[in-house]
Motif scaffolding. Sequence first.
Motif, PDB file in Angstrom:
ATOM      1  N   VAL A 162       0.745  -1.216   0.116  1.00 56.24           N
ATOM      2  CA  VAL A 162       0.108  -0.040  -0.128  1.00 56.24           C
ATOM      3  C   VAL A 162       0.878   1.297   0.033  1.00 56.24           C
ATOM      4  O   VAL A 162       1.818   1.426   0.722  1.00 56.24           O
ATOM      5  N   LYS A 163       0.641   2.090  -0.719  1.00 59.31           N
ATOM      6  CA  LYS A 163       1.394   3.410  -0.835  1.00 59.31           C
ATOM      7  C   LYS A 163       0.873   4.374   0.060  1.00 59.31           C
ATOM      8  O   LYS A 163      -0.287   5.081   0.027  1.00 59.31           O
ATOM      9  N   GLU A 164       1.384   4.727   1.543  1.00 56.77           N
ATOM     10  CA  GLU A 164       0.919   5.501   2.310  1.00 56.77           C
ATOM     11  C   GLU A 164       0.430   6.970   1.825  1.00 56.77           C
ATOM     12  O   GLU A 164      -0.647   7.662   1.899  1.00 56.77           O
ATOM     13  N   LEU A 207      -7.707   0.441   0.977  1.00 55.18           N
ATOM     14  CA  LEU A 207      -8.708   1.312   1.324  1.00 55.18           C
ATOM     15  C   LEU A 207      -8.918   0.926   2.632  1.00 55.18           C
ATOM     16  O   LEU A 207      -9.325   1.930   3.570  1.00 55.18           O
ATOM     17  N   LYS A 208      -8.194   0.091   3.446  1.00 57.42           N
ATOM     18  CA  LYS A 208      -8.391  -0.017   4.838  1.00 57.42           C
ATOM     19  C   LYS A 208      -7.710   1.027   5.373  1.00 57.42           C
ATOM     20  O   LYS A 208      -7.822   1.557   6.323  1.00 57.42           O
ATOM     21  N   VAL A 209      -6.439   1.326   4.545  1.00 59.96           N
ATOM     22  CA  VAL A 209      -5.430   2.342   5.248  1.00 59.96           C
ATOM     23  C   VAL A 209      -6.092   3.708   5.073  1.00 59.96           C
ATOM     24  O   VAL A 209      -6.078   4.570   5.740  1.00 59.96           O
ATOM     25  N   VAL A 210      -6.899   3.902   3.838  1.00 59.10           N
ATOM     26  CA  VAL A 210      -7.656   5.245   3.619  1.00 59.10           C
ATOM     27  C   VAL A 210      -8.631   5.421   4.691  1.00 59.10           C
ATOM     28  O   VAL A 210      -8.631   6.475   5.229  1.00 59.10           O
ATOM     29  N   TYR A 211      -9.088   4.480   5.013  1.00 62.98           N
ATOM     30  CA  TYR A 211     -10.077   4.400   6.312  1.00 62.98           C
ATOM     31  C   TYR A 211      -9.584   4.731   7.459  1.00 62.98           C
ATOM     32  O   TYR A 211     -10.122   5.992   8.258  1.00 62.98           O
ATOM     33  N   GLU A 212      -8.360   4.073   8.045  1.00 62.03           N
ATOM     34  CA  GLU A 212      -7.679   4.605   9.188  1.00 62.03           C
ATOM     35  C   GLU A 212      -7.215   6.291   8.898  1.00 62.03           C
ATOM     36  O   GLU A 212      -7.305   6.753   9.787  1.00 62.03           O
ATOM     37  N   GLN A 213      -6.731   6.497   7.710  1.00 60.94           N
ATOM     38  CA  GLN A 213      -6.380   8.034   7.468  1.00 60.94           C
ATOM     39  C   GLN A 213      -7.371   8.736   7.802  1.00 60.94           C
ATOM     40  O   GLN A 213      -7.144   9.994   8.242  1.00 60.94           O
TER      41      GLN A 213
END
Lengths: 310, 314
Positions: A162-164, A207-213
């Motif tokens: 995943v690209k942060e 998308l899970k990272v997007v959700y956290e961000q």
Amino acid sequence: MANPCEVEVLNNALSGIGVDEKSLVSILTKSQNEHKKSMRKGCSKFFLEDERQFERWNDSAIKSLKAEFKLFKDVVVLSLMHPWERDARLLKKALKKGPPHYNVIVEIACTRSSDQLLGARKAYHSLFDRSIEEDLASHVKGSERKLLVALVSAYRYEGPKVKEDAAKSEAKALLNAIKNNNGDHKKAAMEEDEVIWILTTRSKPHLKVVYEQYKKISAKTITENLEVELLLKETVECLCTPQTYFTRVFDTALREDAKEDAKKALTRLVATQEDVDLKGIATKFEDKIKERVKGAYKDVLLGVLADDRK
Amino acid sequence: MATIDVPEQVSVLADAEALRKACKGWGTDEKAIISVLGHRNAVQRKQIRLAYEDLYQEDLIKRLESELSGDFEKAVYRWVLDPADRDAVLANVAIKKLSPDHHVIVEISCTRSPEELLAVRRAYQTRYKHSLEEDVAAHTKGDTRKLLVSLVSAFRYDGEEINTRVANSEAKNLHEAVKDKEFNHEEIIRILSTRSKMQLMATFNRYRDDHGTTITKNLEGDSGDEFLKTLRATIRCLNDPKKYFEKVLRNSIRRVGTDEDALTRVIVTRAEKDLKDIKELYYKRNSVSLDQAVAKDTSGDYKALLLTLLGKED
């Protein structure tokens, strides 16, 4: 004369979710006409006193009963079907039934793996001589069309990479779209191209990272902010927090006042999810299932959710 | 029909050895490389790579990349790859350009079969750890993005069934969208990116019958409009891919200085498919054979490889 015990047994056998086939068999095989008459008189939920002096079935009760009997048949048929055919048929049915059922399309498109979804598309070709996307595109109207067609067409990358940076900027973009930073021109988030392409092309880990961000830059989560846009909310839920979605389906289906669609949703989940996550959630509901569900349907639910499934 | 000339009997071991010999030591024997690889189909090329890896513990492609250069190297690289992998590379190159080559994305998504396009999407993920559609989406904007993402995501029905009623009504929809110059119309994108190819042919034919002109003629317009250009390319690829490729070839050769990228791309990707038919079209249109045109406009090993792929005898 039927004793109060038997009347209670009959009432129970026909109440709740599913039907208690065993009890019903034993009651009916041992009952003669007079006996049955007094049982009818005792079960006021199912039988009404007609003005012409006979006890008649309550029509709406029969309708509900039909649905309860059908639960076992549906779970059997669905469970035995090849997953691709299953999903293709579920998609077709949801499309035919119209907008209130589009959440099924979201559920399937978002909770299957990339290859499973592809398989469903292939099966759709075989069954209906058309592609699912052309049927969706020609029958769904409005902004839902873009979302549903894109969801069903996705072949998401499934690796962990995943690209942060990209996730951060996309969380921002989603926040902007949801907060409608367009001055006084109120546009639904579902109509924003940015929102569509982020949700329908990015991988699930991304998308899970997007959700956290998003949580870091907003007081509420994406799903909390999307309360009014149900379809979009469920999209995000199924993609980012499937556990929440599964839990809600179980919860709604096992309630006292559960509607037909809610129970169908449960059947669908149980028959189609191979997810390890699902088992975890199911064990939480095991007691409720034992309490509220009856007969063969209950046996299937408990059996399917047990740990030793092959 | 394919143009490449493949011998009856092939020994991939002998081929691997021959290639090794061609690359060993000072300098490279490009002719040997061409005479082997230029006469092998995709399955054989893959087996040769495996045999080479087996024998010499080295990736043939990496070796060739280091030994060769320029247009010749680019062409060999693309030729040796698996077709799906090759398309993935072509797509990625097109997307990552400062000014993306939208027509290449159109070409790949519209002229490959549904199963081939799926294979491209898989190969793309393996290579680039992203899905093709997310990269396309991230590098394009507006209606062009909508069109291209839809095209690469399509998994069209590939059967013969067509619905004449739908063909009629969609020919009408297209005409309406076109005559109002409302090219950004969602309808056009919907029809072009979801319908099966057979269905679309029926629709295009109906359009022509009803309006006396093809839809592409009605789309002639501002050449600066990127979306329009992409839309025209889409319809051409869906309607008559061979004619489309002939045009790409014609334009690539006609330019001041040849467009080697386009020339290589078409020849390499069609040599095992329908390059023969495209050659016939080319001759009809230009009164000179494609072989001659390529020979005149290119040189050296690059020329030799292209001519071999075009079917020239050694």
